[in-house]
Design an enzyme around this catalytic site. Structure first.
Site, PDB file in Angstrom:
ATOM      1  N   GLU A 268       0.846  -1.190   0.000  1.00 54.77           N
ATOM      2  CA  GLU A 268       0.000   0.000   0.000  1.00 54.77           C
ATOM      3  C   GLU A 268       0.877   1.234   0.000  1.00 54.77           C
ATOM      4  OE1 GLU A 268      -2.893   0.525   3.084  1.00 54.77           O
ATOM      5  OE2 GLU A 268      -3.683  -1.508   2.935  1.00 54.77           O
ATOM      6  N   GLU A 322     -13.542   5.849  -0.893  1.00 57.75           N
ATOM      7  CA  GLU A 322     -14.467   4.946  -0.198  1.00 57.75           C
ATOM      8  C   GLU A 322     -15.265   5.736   0.835  1.00 57.75           C
ATOM      9  OE1 GLU A 322     -12.597   0.872   0.590  1.00 57.75           O
ATOM     10  OE2 GLU A 322     -10.847   2.137   0.169  1.00 57.75           O
ATOM     11  N   LYS A 325     -15.809   4.664   4.796  1.00 59.19           N
ATOM     12  CA  LYS A 325     -14.707   4.452   5.734  1.00 59.19           C
ATOM     13  C   LYS A 325     -14.804   5.445   6.886  1.00 59.19           C
ATOM     14  CE  LYS A 325     -10.681   2.965   4.552  1.00 59.19           C
ATOM     15  NZ  LYS A 325      -9.310   2.816   4.020  1.00 59.19           N
ATOM     16  N   GLU A 331      -9.052   9.554   4.854  1.00 58.26           N
ATOM     17  CA  GLU A 331      -9.239   8.110   4.715  1.00 58.26           C
ATOM     18  C   GLU A 331     -10.208   7.762   3.596  1.00 58.26           C
ATOM     19  OE1 GLU A 331      -8.199   5.085   6.237  1.00 58.26           O
ATOM     20  OE2 GLU A 331      -6.505   6.349   6.750  1.00 58.26           O
TER      21      GLU A 331
END
Length: 396
Positions: A268, A322, A325, A331
Site C-alpha cells: 500500500e 471509499e 470508511k 481516509e
C-alpha cells in the site's frame, strides 16, 4: 503476397502465442488496491473493464468476495485475496477451517480467475489486538499447508502486510530495527516466509509520514519532487525521495533480524486528495503529483539505493474513494477514480466510459474464453490478433 504474409503471422499468433505466456505473481512493477468500503462505486465487472483498459494487471482485495472473483474470471488480472483479520484466530486454531476457506475462496475459482496470492490479515503486528499477534503465525502456516496440500503452493503465494508501526528508529534508514515487543513475533514469521519464499509486505505512506512532522520534512521529498533529500552517513547513501528511504529502512530492519535476502514489496502507498482542516497536504494537486511521479518511478524498473538490483514493486492505494470508511476525511479520499468511474485527477489513466469504449471486444473475448473449453487465454489473444489482421487484409 502481402495477404499470405499477414495470414501466416495471424495463424502463428493464434496457435503458438500460448507458449510465450507464463504465470507470474507480480507482473511488472505497478499494482493497485481495490477497496470496497463504499456504497456508490462501480460493479466488479465494470472495475475489471477499467483495470484492463488502464493495463493495471496486479490487484489486491481485502477479502475473498465471490462477486469480485467471478467478475475477474478470464480477465488475466492477477488477484491477491485477503483473509480478513476477523478470521485469523479461527484459522490459527483450526487447520480444517483453513482448508475449507482455501477450497471455497481460492481453489473453486482457479484457474479461470488468476488468484496468485493470499494475504493473511492486514497490519496485525504493531496493532492493538495482541491476541491477533499470537495467532498470526499459526494462521499463516495453516493457510499455507492447505494451499500446499491442494497442490497450489507454486501458484498461490502466502503473505501478510505490515504497517510502519512494527519499526523503531526508521531515520536514517540504516538505523531501522523491529520494535522489541514486535520482534519476538516477527522473527518466527520471517523464518517461515523465508522457507516458503514469500516477500516482506510493507504498507508505506510518505503522506502520513509528512503529516506527522510537516515542520521538519520537505514536502517535495515526500512527493518525488526536486529536493536536497537526505544523506545516510552509515551507508554513504543519498535519498531523493521518502518512499525509497522507507523501503530501505525495511531492508535494514530485515538485515538486522537476519533476513538480508528477503524482498520487500510495497502493498500500500498513496496520497489523499481531500482532508480535514488539519490535513492541509491532502489536496488534488499533491495527490496527482505523488501518484504521477510514483508511476514514473516504478516504470523505471529500478531498485533502491541500498538494494539497487531489487526492483521496486508497489500496489497503489486505491482504485476508488471509499465513502463509508471511518476516520479523518483523508481516509475516504485516496482513490485514483471517482465513484462514477471517472478519473479523480490525470496521471495518464482514463475513466470508466473511456475504458468501455476502448474495449469494444471485451464481451466477445470473454465469450470466446468461456466457449473454447480448454483453449488457453493465449489462444484468445491470438484469435483477436488474427481477426485484426484479417481486417487489415481487406484494406488491400
Amino acid at each position: 503476397m502481402i495477404e499470405e504474409t499477414i495470414f501466416t503471422i495471424a495463424y502463428s499468433c493464434f496457435f503458438f502465442l500460448p507458449e510465450l505466456l507464463t504465470a507470474e505473481t507480480f507482473t511488472g512493477t505497478y499494482g493497485i488496491n481495490y477497496g470496497r468500503i463504499a456504497d456508490n462505486i462501480p460493479s466488479p465487472d465494470e472495475v475489471a473493464t477499467l483495470l484492463r483498459a488502464a493495463k493495471i494487471k496486479n490487484v489486491r482485495i481485502y477479502d475473498a468476495d465471490h462477486s469480485v472473483l467471478k467478475a475477474f474470471s478470464g480477465t488475466g488480472l492477477q488477484l491477491v485475496v485477503g483473509l480478513p483479520n476477523g478470521f485469523v484466530k479461527e484459522m490459527s486454531a483450526n487447520a480444517s477451517h483453513a482448508m475449507a476457506w482455501v477450497k471455497e475462496n481460492v481453489q473453486a475459482f482457479l484457474p479461470k480467475t488468476s488468484v496468485c496470492g493470499i494475504a493473511v490479515g492486514n497490519e496485525i503486528l504493531g496493532g492493538g489486538d495482541y491476541e491477533l499477534w499470537e495467532a498470526l503465525l499459526g494462521a499463516v502456516k495453516n493457510i499455507y499447508n492447505a494451499v500446499d496440500k491442494l497442490g497450489l503452493a507454486d501458484v498461490v503465494q502466502i503473505t501478510t502486510a505490515h504497517s510502519q508501526a512494527v519499526f523503531d528508529n526508521s531515520y536514517p534508514p540504516s538505523s531501522c530495527i523491529f520494535r522489541e515487543n514486535v520482534a519476538q513475533f516477527m522473527k518466527p514469521l520471517l523464518e517461515f516466509f523465508s522457507q516458503i519464499g514469500s516477500p516482506f509486505c510493507l504498507n508505506a505512506y510518505p503522506f502520513l509520514a509528512y503529516m506527522s512532522d510537516p515542520e521538519n520534512i520537505d514536502i517535495n521529498y515526500a512527493l518525488f519532487q526536486k529536493t536536497k533529500g537526505i544523506y545516510d552517513m552509515k551507508t554513504d547513501l543519498h535519498y531523493d525521495n521518502m518512499l525509497d528511504a522507507q523501503i530501505d529502512a525495511t531492508y535494514a530492519a530485515l538485515e538486522d533480524a537476519g533476513f538480508k535476502k528477503m524482498e520487500v514489496i510495497v502493498t500500500e502507498t498513496g496520497w489523499a486528495s481531500l482532508g480535514d482542516a488539519n490535513e492541509a497536504a491532502a489536496t488534488v494537486s499533491n495527490a496527482r503529483t505523488f501518484n504521477y511521479n510514483l508511476r514514473k518511478r516504478l516504470a523505471k524498473k529500478k531498485g533502491t539505493p541500498l538494494r539497487p538490483k531489487m526492483v521496486v514493486k508497489a500496489y497503489i492505494f486505491a482504485i476508488f474513494n471509499e465513502n463509508l470508511k471511518s476516520g479523518p476525511t483523508s481516509e475516504r479520499n485516496f482513490g485514483l477514480f471517482k465513484p462514477d468511474g471517472s478519473i479523480s485527477y490525470d496521471i495518464g489513466f482514463h475513466g470508466l466510459s473511456s475504458a468501455e469504449s476502448s474495449l469494444l471486444s471485451l464481451k466477445v473475448r470473454d465469450s470466446l474464453y468461456t466457449n473454447t473449453q480448454g483453449h488457453s487465454k493465449g489462444n484468445i489473444l491470438g484469435f483477436e490478433l488474427f481477426i485484426f489482421l484479417i481486417k487489415i487484409i481487406r484494406l488491400f
